[in-house]
Scaffold this motif. Structure first.
Motif, mmCIF file in Angstrom:
data_model
loop_
_atom_site.group_PDB
_atom_site.id
_atom_site.type_symbol
_atom_site.label_atom_id
_atom_site.label_comp_id
_atom_site.label_asym_id
_atom_site.label_seq_id
_atom_site.Cartn_x
_atom_site.Cartn_y
_atom_site.Cartn_z
ATOM 1 N N TYR A 108 0.825 -1.214 0.000
ATOM 2 C CA TYR A 108 0.000 0.000 0.000
ATOM 3 C C TYR A 108 0.858 1.263 0.000
ATOM 4 O O TYR A 108 0.660 2.172 -0.810
ATOM 5 N N TYR A 109 1.845 1.328 0.907
ATOM 6 C CA TYR A 109 2.645 2.551 1.065
ATOM 7 C C TYR A 109 3.904 2.571 0.193
ATOM 8 O O TYR A 109 4.455 3.648 -0.054
ATOM 9 N N LYS A 110 4.377 1.387 -0.215
ATOM 10 C CA LYS A 110 5.598 1.291 -1.037
ATOM 11 C C LYS A 110 6.794 1.974 -0.371
ATOM 12 O O LYS A 110 7.641 2.565 -1.046
ATOM 13 N N ARG A 111 6.896 1.892 0.946
ATOM 14 C CA ARG A 111 7.999 2.539 1.665
ATOM 15 C C ARG A 111 8.288 1.773 2.951
ATOM 16 O O ARG A 111 7.398 1.575 3.783
ATOM 17 N N ASP A 112 9.536 1.336 3.103
ATOM 18 C CA ASP A 112 9.917 0.547 4.269
ATOM 19 C C ASP A 112 9.682 1.296 5.571
ATOM 20 O O ASP A 112 9.258 0.713 6.574
ATOM 21 N N GLN A 113 9.993 2.617 5.583
ATOM 22 C CA GLN A 113 9.878 3.370 6.821
ATOM 23 C C GLN A 113 8.429 3.468 7.289
ATOM 24 O O GLN A 113 8.156 3.494 8.492
ATOM 25 N N ALA A 114 7.494 3.503 6.357
ATOM 26 C CA ALA A 114 6.078 3.512 6.735
ATOM 27 C C ALA A 114 5.711 2.199 7.426
ATOM 28 O O ALA A 114 4.987 2.188 8.436
ATOM 29 N N VAL A 115 6.213 1.103 6.890
ATOM 30 C CA VAL A 115 5.953 -0.214 7.496
ATOM 31 C C VAL A 115 6.544 -0.270 8.901
ATOM 32 O O VAL A 115 5.889 -0.728 9.849
ATOM 33 N N ILE A 116 7.768 0.214 9.054
ATOM 34 C CA ILE A 116 8.428 0.213 10.369
ATOM 35 C C ILE A 116 7.628 1.028 11.374
ATOM 36 O O ILE A 116 7.396 0.587 12.513
ATOM 37 N N ALA A 117 7.194 2.216 10.979
ATOM 38 C CA ALA A 117 6.458 3.092 11.887
ATOM 39 C C ALA A 117 5.137 2.470 12.326
ATOM 40 O O ALA A 117 4.770 2.512 13.506
ATOM 41 N N ILE A 118 4.410 1.883 11.388
ATOM 42 C CA ILE A 118 3.112 1.285 11.717
ATOM 43 C C ILE A 118 3.283 0.054 12.599
ATOM 44 O O ILE A 118 2.543 -0.139 13.579
ATOM 45 N N MET A 119 4.275 -0.763 12.296
ATOM 46 C CA MET A 119 4.500 -1.951 13.122
ATOM 47 C C MET A 119 5.007 -1.569 14.508
ATOM 48 O O MET A 119 4.764 -2.287 15.488
ATOM 49 N N THR A 120 5.712 -0.437 14.614
ATOM 50 C CA THR A 120 6.093 0.091 15.926
ATOM 51 C C THR A 120 4.843 0.411 16.735
ATOM 52 O O THR A 120 4.711 0.012 17.898
ATOM 53 N N ASN A 121 3.911 1.130 16.123
ATOM 54 C CA ASN A 121 2.663 1.465 16.799
ATOM 55 C C ASN A 121 1.923 0.211 17.254
ATOM 56 O O ASN A 121 1.437 0.124 18.394
ATOM 57 N N ALA A 122 1.827 -0.762 16.344
ATOM 58 C CA ALA A 122 1.097 -1.999 16.663
ATOM 59 C C ALA A 122 1.734 -2.727 17.834
ATOM 60 O O ALA A 122 1.037 -3.256 18.716
ATOM 61 N N LYS A 123 3.063 -2.751 17.867
ATOM 62 C CA LYS A 123 3.766 -3.455 18.935
ATOM 63 C C LYS A 123 3.516 -2.802 20.290
ATOM 64 O O LYS A 123 3.294 -3.487 21.293
ATOM 65 N N ASP A 178 9.377 11.980 10.602
ATOM 66 C CA ASP A 178 9.147 11.350 9.306
ATOM 67 C C ASP A 178 7.717 11.663 8.876
ATOM 68 O O ASP A 178 6.773 11.492 9.659
ATOM 69 N N ASN A 179 7.547 12.125 7.636
ATOM 70 C CA ASN A 179 6.212 12.512 7.164
ATOM 71 C C ASN A 179 5.655 11.562 6.099
ATOM 72 O O ASN A 179 4.714 11.894 5.392
ATOM 73 N N GLY A 180 6.282 10.385 5.989
ATOM 74 C CA GLY A 180 5.826 9.434 4.993
ATOM 75 C C GLY A 180 6.532 9.575 3.664
ATOM 76 O O GLY A 180 6.353 8.737 2.778
ATOM 77 N N ILE A 181 7.336 10.645 3.516
ATOM 78 C CA ILE A 181 8.110 10.863 2.295
ATOM 79 C C ILE A 181 9.595 10.959 2.622
ATOM 80 O O ILE A 181 10.433 10.324 2.003
ATOM 81 N N ASN A 182 9.939 11.775 3.618
ATOM 82 C CA ASN A 182 11.325 11.913 4.050
ATOM 83 C C ASN A 182 11.383 12.201 5.550
ATOM 84 O O ASN A 182 10.350 12.400 6.198
ATOM 85 N N GLU A 183 12.610 12.230 6.079
ATOM 86 C CA GLU A 183 12.812 12.446 7.512
ATOM 87 C C GLU A 183 13.780 13.606 7.713
ATOM 88 O O GLU A 183 14.717 13.780 6.931
ATOM 89 N N TRP A 184 13.570 14.398 8.739
ATOM 90 C CA TRP A 184 14.443 15.531 9.014
ATOM 91 C C TRP A 184 14.546 15.741 10.528
ATOM 92 O O TRP A 184 13.682 15.319 11.295
ATOM 93 N N SER A 185 15.614 16.399 10.949
ATOM 94 C CA SER A 185 15.783 16.717 12.360
ATOM 95 C C SER A 185 15.072 18.027 12.678
ATOM 96 O O SER A 185 14.927 18.894 11.811
#
Length: 324
Positions: free
Chosen positions: A148-163, A300-307
């Motif tokens: 759905y998202y075609k982005r590894d970081q989106a998967v990581i973030a969602i699975m973090t929430n689920a955990k 992270d906004n689903g496209i890129n990450e910044w400090s």
């Protein structure tokens, strides 16, 4: 009489959005949980996966200019053309039959005969049925999310929430704390953006909190340990991603908490390490600067990450800690 009737109709038709904006925080979480549990019953997908996707979508919509800000109980946003079908001439179609004819994804989740893109139950049911097509274990959910998202970081973030949701068994988890416990001497200034020269010209992506060797370092939020180990710049460091898809970076540590490992769920106040002066060299290098905690925050906004500057957040958490 017609004016009163119209007012009542408007109140009921938009009641969820008004209610979400005006509800106390505790009731807001309660109503969201009720929706997640109802979606679990109707789709077979465990509620914490549904909640994880919803929270991720909430977090990115707050920091994206190309997406509307969430204004209801649910944060999931599905584009009109995806909901109704790309070839559908009526972009806001809510008829399940015509949506299906045009291969749209929108579904009727509350049995009223309409598949409304802005209806909370319809949104969650549509998301749940999409996940259910793949399966309901971690591996299959990950595959569904990537497709759905075609982005590894989106998967990581969602699975973090689920955990986190799965372990804590609740969703009202917005508490934050200052990274050093009360009772220890420390000092800090706003050093975000300052120049740094070691290892090449760069800016300082965090706030330095100076304290003595061995002062405990705590997780500031609920989250999952995403990174742990050595970095030539940060020395012994830990990274924790929270439920708002914010990455918290703790560097120059003296050591880690016993048994802490990547993948662990942490809570606000959990000890994750201690203040040190490690870094600026190969593994084990220490003492090149006074002991301190480098604390950084990345969005992270689903496209890129910044400090971004953690100083205002640290001051707010410090004031809250002082009051307690």
């Amino acid at each position: 009489m017609r004016t009163i009737l119209l007012f009542i109709i408007l109140m009921f038709s938009s009641g969820i959005l008004i209610e979400a904006a005006e509800l106390p925080q505790a009731e807001l979480y309660q109503k969201r949980m009720e929706l997640y549990k109802k979606t679990e019953m109707s789709t077979g997908v465990p509620w914490f996966y549904i909640a994880a996707v919803d929270q991720y979508e909430q977090s990115i919509r707050h920091v994206r200019k190309d997406l509307p800000k969430p204004d209801g109980l649910v944060g999931i946003y599905i584009k009109p053309e995806y909901w109704a079908g790309i070839a559908n001439p009526y972009i806001e179609d809510s008829n399940p039959l015509s949506i299906s004819f045009f291969n749209g994804k929108g579904l009727d989740g509350n049995g009223d005969g309409k598949a409304e893109r802005k209806n909370e139950e319809d949104l969650l049911y549509t998301a749940g049925k999409y996940l259910a097509k793949y399966g309901t274990d971690d591996t299959r959910i990950r595959i569904a999310l990537w497709n759905y998202y075609k982005r590894d970081q989106a998967v990581i973030a969602i699975m973090t929430n689920a955990k986190v949701y799965r372990k804590m068994n609740r969703i009202d988890l917005q508490e934050k704390v200052f990274p050093l416990p009360k009772g220890y001497n420390y000092s800090y200034n706003n050093t975000w953006g300052d120049r740094r020269g070691w290892g090449g010209r760069r800016i300082h992506e965090g706030t330095d909190i100076f304290a003595g060797y061995g002062v405990p370092v705590r997780s500031v939020a609920y989250g999952v340990v995403e990174l742990k180990g050595w970095n030539k710049f940060g020395g012994w460091r830990i990274g924790v991603r929270d439920l708002n898809n914010t990455y918290h970076y703790y560097a120059h540590l003296n050591g880690f908490a016993k048994d802490l490992k990547i993948g662990d769920v942490v809570k606000p106040g959990d000890i994750i390490g201690s203040v040190g002066s490690s870094g600026y060299g190969p593994p084990g290098t220490a003492g090149k600067f006074p002991p301190h905690l480098h604390f950084g925050m990345y969005k992270d906004n689903g496209i890129n990450e910044w400090s971004f500057d953690p100083y205002p957040h640290l001051k707010a958490w410090e004031r809250s800690q002082s009051k307690k």
